[in-house]
Design a protein around this motif. Structure first.
Motif, PDB file in Angstrom:
ATOM      1  N   THR A   1      -0.857 -11.603 -31.429  1.00  0.00           N
ATOM      2  CA  THR A   1      -0.856 -10.922 -30.091  1.00  0.00           C
ATOM      3  C   THR A   1       0.356  -9.999 -30.260  1.00  0.00           C
ATOM      4  N   GLY A   2       1.120 -10.271 -31.823  1.00  0.00           N
ATOM      5  CA  GLY A   2       2.561  -9.652 -31.729  1.00  0.00           C
ATOM      6  C   GLY A   2       3.373  -9.733 -32.438  1.00  0.00           C
ATOM      7  N   ASN A   3       3.589 -11.187 -31.359  1.00  0.00           N
ATOM      8  CA  ASN A   3       5.232 -11.719 -32.518  1.00  0.00           C
ATOM      9  C   ASN A   3       4.761 -12.526 -33.832  1.00  0.00           C
ATOM     10  N   HIS A   4       3.616 -12.523 -34.751  1.00  0.00           N
ATOM     11  CA  HIS A   4       3.131 -13.089 -35.548  1.00  0.00           C
ATOM     12  C   HIS A   4       2.711 -11.913 -36.746  1.00  0.00           C
TER      13      HIS A   4
ATOM     14  N   ALA B   1       4.834  -8.850 -40.784  1.00  0.00           N
ATOM     15  CA  ALA B   1       4.911  -7.394 -41.848  1.00  0.00           C
ATOM     16  C   ALA B   1       6.219  -7.371 -42.127  1.00  0.00           C
ATOM     17  N   TRP B   2       7.418  -7.771 -40.533  1.00  0.00           N
ATOM     18  CA  TRP B   2       8.650  -6.939 -41.711  1.00  0.00           C
ATOM     19  C   TRP B   2       8.937  -8.055 -43.171  1.00  0.00           C
ATOM     20  N   ALA B   3       8.650  -9.559 -43.093  1.00  0.00           N
ATOM     21  CA  ALA B   3       9.112 -10.158 -43.951  1.00  0.00           C
ATOM     22  C   ALA B   3       7.861  -9.077 -45.405  1.00  0.00           C
ATOM     23  N   GLY B   4       6.956  -8.899 -44.749  1.00  0.00           N
ATOM     24  CA  GLY B   4       6.313  -8.188 -46.141  1.00  0.00           C
ATOM     25  C   GLY B   4       7.014  -7.127 -46.266  1.00  0.00           C
TER      26      GLY B   4
ATOM     27  N   GLU C   1       2.895  -1.729 -26.890  1.00  0.00           N
ATOM     28  CA  GLU C   1       4.554  -1.781 -28.091  1.00  0.00           C
ATOM     29  C   GLU C   1       4.281  -2.577 -29.254  1.00  0.00           C
ATOM     30  N   LYS C   2       3.972  -3.938 -29.055  1.00  0.00           N
ATOM     31  CA  LYS C   2       3.575  -4.431 -29.935  1.00  0.00           C
ATOM     32  C   LYS C   2       2.865  -4.400 -31.705  1.00  0.00           C
ATOM     33  N   ASN C   3       1.677  -3.694 -30.939  1.00  0.00           N
ATOM     34  CA  ASN C   3       1.259  -2.677 -32.104  1.00  0.00           C
ATOM     35  C   ASN C   3       2.204  -1.833 -32.915  1.00  0.00           C
ATOM     36  N   ALA C   4       2.859  -1.037 -31.813  1.00  0.00           N
ATOM     37  CA  ALA C   4       3.575  -0.309 -33.459  1.00  0.00           C
ATOM     38  C   ALA C   4       4.996  -0.435 -33.377  1.00  0.00           C
ATOM     39  N   ALA C   5       5.321  -2.303 -33.547  1.00  0.00           N
ATOM     40  CA  ALA C   5       6.096  -2.412 -34.310  1.00  0.00           C
ATOM     41  C   ALA C   5       5.887  -2.913 -35.345  1.00  0.00           C
TER      42      ALA C   5
ATOM     43  N   ARG D   1       3.300  -1.955 -36.692  1.00  0.00           N
ATOM     44  CA  ARG D   1       2.777  -0.470 -37.565  1.00  0.00           C
ATOM     45  C   ARG D   1       4.126   0.030 -38.134  1.00  0.00           C
ATOM     46  N   SER D   2       4.961  -0.064 -37.195  1.00  0.00           N
ATOM     47  CA  SER D   2       6.183   0.534 -38.483  1.00  0.00           C
ATOM     48  C   SER D   2       7.165  -0.642 -39.026  1.00  0.00           C
ATOM     49  N   TYR D   3       6.857  -1.579 -39.369  1.00  0.00           N
ATOM     50  CA  TYR D   3       7.297  -1.840 -40.875  1.00  0.00           C
ATOM     51  C   TYR D   3       6.233  -1.833 -41.489  1.00  0.00           C
ATOM     52  N   GLY D   4       5.160  -1.070 -41.425  1.00  0.00           N
ATOM     53  CA  GLY D   4       4.059  -0.492 -42.757  1.00  0.00           C
ATOM     54  C   GLY D   4       3.168  -0.944 -43.689  1.00  0.00           C
ATOM     55  N   ALA D   5       2.842  -2.702 -42.040  1.00  0.00           N
ATOM     56  CA  ALA D   5       1.726  -3.401 -41.778  1.00  0.00           C
ATOM     57  C   ALA D   5       0.106  -2.539 -41.649  1.00  0.00           C
ATOM     58  N   THR D   6      -1.291  -2.491 -42.016  1.00  0.00           N
ATOM     59  CA  THR D   6      -2.487  -1.787 -41.442  1.00  0.00           C
ATOM     60  C   THR D   6      -2.171  -3.070 -39.947  1.00  0.00           C
TER      61      THR D   6
END
Length: 325
Positions: A80-83, A88-91, A109-113, A115-120
């Protein structure tokens, strides 16, 4: 028996060290006064980590444990967001492809975050459980490593680094109060404490609107598929998890519930006193400590500000004196 050993926490700590700095542990005398009972309150600021949550420990522990073949295929998870943000950040740091499945209507806002790290990011299903089911199917189809937010050994080991770090910063701590969703923080805490400080009392807290883990802990029966109605999405858990259930039963000193209003008030109190924005789950430790305070009189107690990703719409309601519903 615990699902991981302290040696697993140490191994995760070694892998995390090049990527994550320790989060601050701070004392605020005004929190002591708020809680009362001569308790010295310490705040572990996991909200100061990248992505604003302790879950970046879990995600980094998982990504750094992949074999070269697994890393080449990538990972997938439901969140739902933080996991999802943590993975995504680590990837992004390590060049590993990440796909995150979230329920439809998830926190934008969590969805956008994520995606911002490049995850699908894939929005699938009406509830988290639906997203998790779709995620498991995709993991098989795409041959990606499935990283469950709780039922994963490296997730638990990564979470355990938080308490190992806390005890190095303040070995005098008598107790820690932890918001519990899936249970990775709490299991990591009891595993770390069992080797570093067996006298440390670990308390868990859940919202009255999401009591599945709490009720299961107290009567010894795993709950599944229970409705969770709380604005604190980080602890909006409707099930107990096999990998953590017995460890929580064995290692927790106690497990309490707090109201949604108490969580919202704790968001306001943490902002007023520490000037840190806590999401609902990030403030639940303080709400729990206020309930537990008579039992912890005279002790040094750490609470975990486990996440700071409160969305703007909920923040507006809370700081206008309300409670999101």
């Amino acid at each position: 028996m615990y699902p991981i050993a302290y040696t697993d926490v140490l191994a995760a700590q070694d892998r995390l060290r090049p990527h994550l700095d320790p989060s601050p542990l701070r004392h605020y005398p005004l929190l002591d006064a708020l809680v009362g009972h001569d308790i010295r309150v310490l705040v572990k600021h996991e909200n100061h980590l990248p992505t604003g949550s302790f879950k970046v420990r879990n995600g980094t522990a998982c990504i750094t444990s992949l074999t070269p073949a697994e890393a080449a295929l990538g990972v997938i998870a439901a969140s739902t967001g933080n996991h999802g943000q943590g993975l995504a950040w680590a990837g992004a740091q390590l060049g590993v492809s990440v796909t995150i499945c979230v329920p439809e209507g998830n926190n934008p806002e969590k969805n956008a975050a994520i995606r911002s790290y490049g995850a699908t990011l894939l929005e699938v299903g009406a509830r988290y459980d639906d997203a998790a089911h779709a995620c498991a199917t995709l993991a098989v189809e795409q041959r990606r490593t499935l990283v469950h937010s709780t039922n994963h050994r490296e997730v638990l080991a990564g979470a355990g680094t938080m308490t190992a770090e806390l005890l190095a910063q303040a070995p005098e701590v008598d107790a820690v109060v932890i918001a519990l969703g899936g249970g990775s923080q709490a299991v990591g805490a009891v595993v770390a404490a069992s080797s570093l400080k067996p006298s440390l009392e670990v308390f868990a807290v859940q919202s009255e609107g999401a009591p599945a883990q709490h009720d299961g802990w107290h009567d010894g029966h795993l709950r599944t598929g229970i409705a969770a109605r709380t604005f604190a999405e980080g602890i909006a858990t409707g099930s107990c998890y096999p990998l953590t259930f017995e460890a929580l039963r064995l290692g927790l000193r106690d497990f309490v519930l707090v109201s949604e209003d108490a969580i919202a008030q704790s968001v306001r109190d943490l902002w007023r006193i520490t000037h840190n924005l806590a999401e609902g789950s990030g403030a639940t430790g303080l709400a729990g400590l206020r309930r537990l305070a008579p039992r912890l009189a005279g002790k040094t107690v750490a609470i975990i500000l486990c996440g700071g990703n409160l969305d703007a719409s909920r923040a507006a309601i809370i700081f206008n004196g309300g409670t999101p519903r």
